[in-house]
Motif scaffolding. Structure first.
Motif, PDB file in Angstrom:
ATOM      1  N   TYR A   1      37.992  -1.603  30.940  1.00 34.89           N
ATOM      2  CA  TYR A   1      38.578  -0.225  31.148  1.00 34.89           C
ATOM      3  C   TYR A   1      39.315  -0.186  32.325  1.00 34.89           C
ATOM      4  CZ  TYR A   1      35.120   0.491  34.794  1.00 34.89           C
ATOM      5  OH  TYR A   1      34.405   0.523  36.054  1.00 34.89           O
ATOM      6  N   ASP A   2      40.260   0.630  32.502  1.00 36.83           N
ATOM      7  CA  ASP A   2      41.113   0.701  33.718  1.00 36.83           C
ATOM      8  C   ASP A   2      40.412   1.856  34.761  1.00 36.83           C
ATOM      9  OD1 ASP A   2      42.969   1.380  35.818  1.00 36.83           O
ATOM     10  OD2 ASP A   2      44.577   1.541  34.147  1.00 36.83           O
ATOM     11  N   PRO A   3      40.062   0.969  35.974  1.00 38.29           N
ATOM     12  CA  PRO A   3      39.197   1.856  37.036  1.00 38.29           C
ATOM     13  C   PRO A   3      40.105   3.150  37.321  1.00 38.29           C
ATOM     14  CG  PRO A   3      39.169  -0.577  37.432  1.00 38.29           C
ATOM     15  CD  PRO A   3      40.238  -0.377  36.354  1.00 38.29           C
ATOM     16  N   LYS A   4      41.387   3.107  37.250  1.00 41.44           N
ATOM     17  CA  LYS A   4      42.064   4.479  37.766  1.00 41.44           C
ATOM     18  C   LYS A   4      41.691   5.380  36.657  1.00 41.44           C
ATOM     19  CE  LYS A   4      45.975   1.870  39.915  1.00 41.44           C
ATOM     20  NZ  LYS A   4      47.143   1.341  39.805  1.00 41.44           N
ATOM     21  N   ASP A   5      41.533   5.149  35.256  1.00 35.41           N
ATOM     22  CA  ASP A   5      41.186   6.209  34.325  1.00 35.41           C
ATOM     23  C   ASP A   5      40.019   6.879  34.811  1.00 35.41           C
ATOM     24  OD1 ASP A   5      43.645   6.119  32.832  1.00 35.41           O
ATOM     25  OD2 ASP A   5      42.717   4.619  31.466  1.00 35.41           O
TER      26      ASP A   5
ATOM     27  N   GLU B   1      38.461   6.798  37.645  1.00 33.82           N
ATOM     28  CA  GLU B   1      38.702   7.772  38.912  1.00 33.82           C
ATOM     29  C   GLU B   1      39.232   9.157  38.850  1.00 33.82           C
ATOM     30  OE1 GLU B   1      41.317   5.345  41.893  1.00 33.82           O
ATOM     31  OE2 GLU B   1      39.869   3.689  41.749  1.00 33.82           O
ATOM     32  N   LYS B   2      40.155   9.280  37.875  1.00 36.90           N
ATOM     33  CA  LYS B   2      40.594  10.569  37.529  1.00 36.90           C
ATOM     34  C   LYS B   2      39.528  11.527  37.128  1.00 36.90           C
ATOM     35  CE  LYS B   2      45.095   8.662  35.942  1.00 36.90           C
ATOM     36  NZ  LYS B   2      45.844   8.234  34.853  1.00 36.90           N
TER      37      LYS B   2
ATOM     38  N   LYS C   1      36.708  11.952  38.414  1.00 37.98           N
ATOM     39  CA  LYS C   1      36.034  12.295  39.576  1.00 37.98           C
ATOM     40  C   LYS C   1      34.468  12.244  39.425  1.00 37.98           C
ATOM     41  CE  LYS C   1      39.791  14.909  41.355  1.00 37.98           C
ATOM     42  NZ  LYS C   1      40.774  13.570  42.130  1.00 37.98           N
TER      43      LYS C   1
ATOM     44  N   ARG D   1      39.773   7.554  26.779  1.00 34.14           N
ATOM     45  CA  ARG D   1      40.879   6.790  27.329  1.00 34.14           C
ATOM     46  C   ARG D   1      40.678   5.423  26.936  1.00 34.14           C
ATOM     47  NH1 ARG D   1      41.902  11.207  29.100  1.00 34.14           N
ATOM     48  NH2 ARG D   1      42.200  12.069  31.018  1.00 34.14           N
TER      49      ARG D   1
END
Length: 170
Positions: free
Chosen positions: A87-91, A93-94, A96, A129
């Motif tokens: 998985y993409d950690p940025k996804d 983080e969104k 929260k 995601r």
């Protein structure tokens, strides 16, 4: 009964005492190497009610090799963010997400447990995601101390209280 099965049966009763609806599951290694997870019972009724301690005992008598599935959604008061390897950690983080109860899956992924918002309907969404699923009403996840056929385990990463689901997720 083996120590492993005693551990699973004891855990199933502890989870029920936490008001988590659990179901018996079978974990099977498929030809492609992935592990399928399927309930051993028709489980629609358990999306609306908890089993009894007697039902749990009967399941473990009938299927001594069963594992534990947690029915997600309002019935258990839990939503799970299911992270698969890659998985993409940025996804993430969104979303929260607050600090909350987490578990490690045998495949190297992670389950993040959040409190189901009372009175809301949270859908189960595969592919929320890339490599991130949401297990809400109508879903389930396999939980510790269940194990894959090769012996790898589901394990709790911490013992935090389950935090409120953030508005961004709800």
């Amino acid at each position: 009964m083996s120590t492993k099965k005693n551990e699973l049966l004891e855990a199933a009763h502890v989870y029920l005492d936490r008001h988590w609806t659990i179901i018996p599951c079978k974990l099977t290694k498929e030809a492609d190497g992935k592990v399928s997870k399927r309930p051993l019972i028709p489980w629609k009724q358990f999306q609306e009610r908890m089993p009894s301690h007697d039902e749990i005992d009967e399941w473990f008598k009938r299927w001594p090799d069963c594992h534990i599935g947690l029915v997600t959604g309002s019935v258990s008061g839990v939503i799970v963010v299911d992270l698969d390897v890659g998985y993409d950690p940025k996804d993430l983080e969104k979303l929260k997400l607050p600090k909350t109860l987490k578990s490690k899956t045998p495949s190297g992924g992670c389950h993040i447990f959040l409190r189901h918002p009372h009175g809301e309907k949270i859908k189960t969404v595969a592919g929320f995601r890339k490599k991130i699923d949401i297990r809400g009403d109508g879903g389930f996840v396999v939980i510790a101390p269940s194990t894959y056929p090769d012996g790898r385990k589901y394990e709790w990463k911490n013992d935090r209280r389950i935090a409120k689901a953030p508005d961004a997720l709800v």
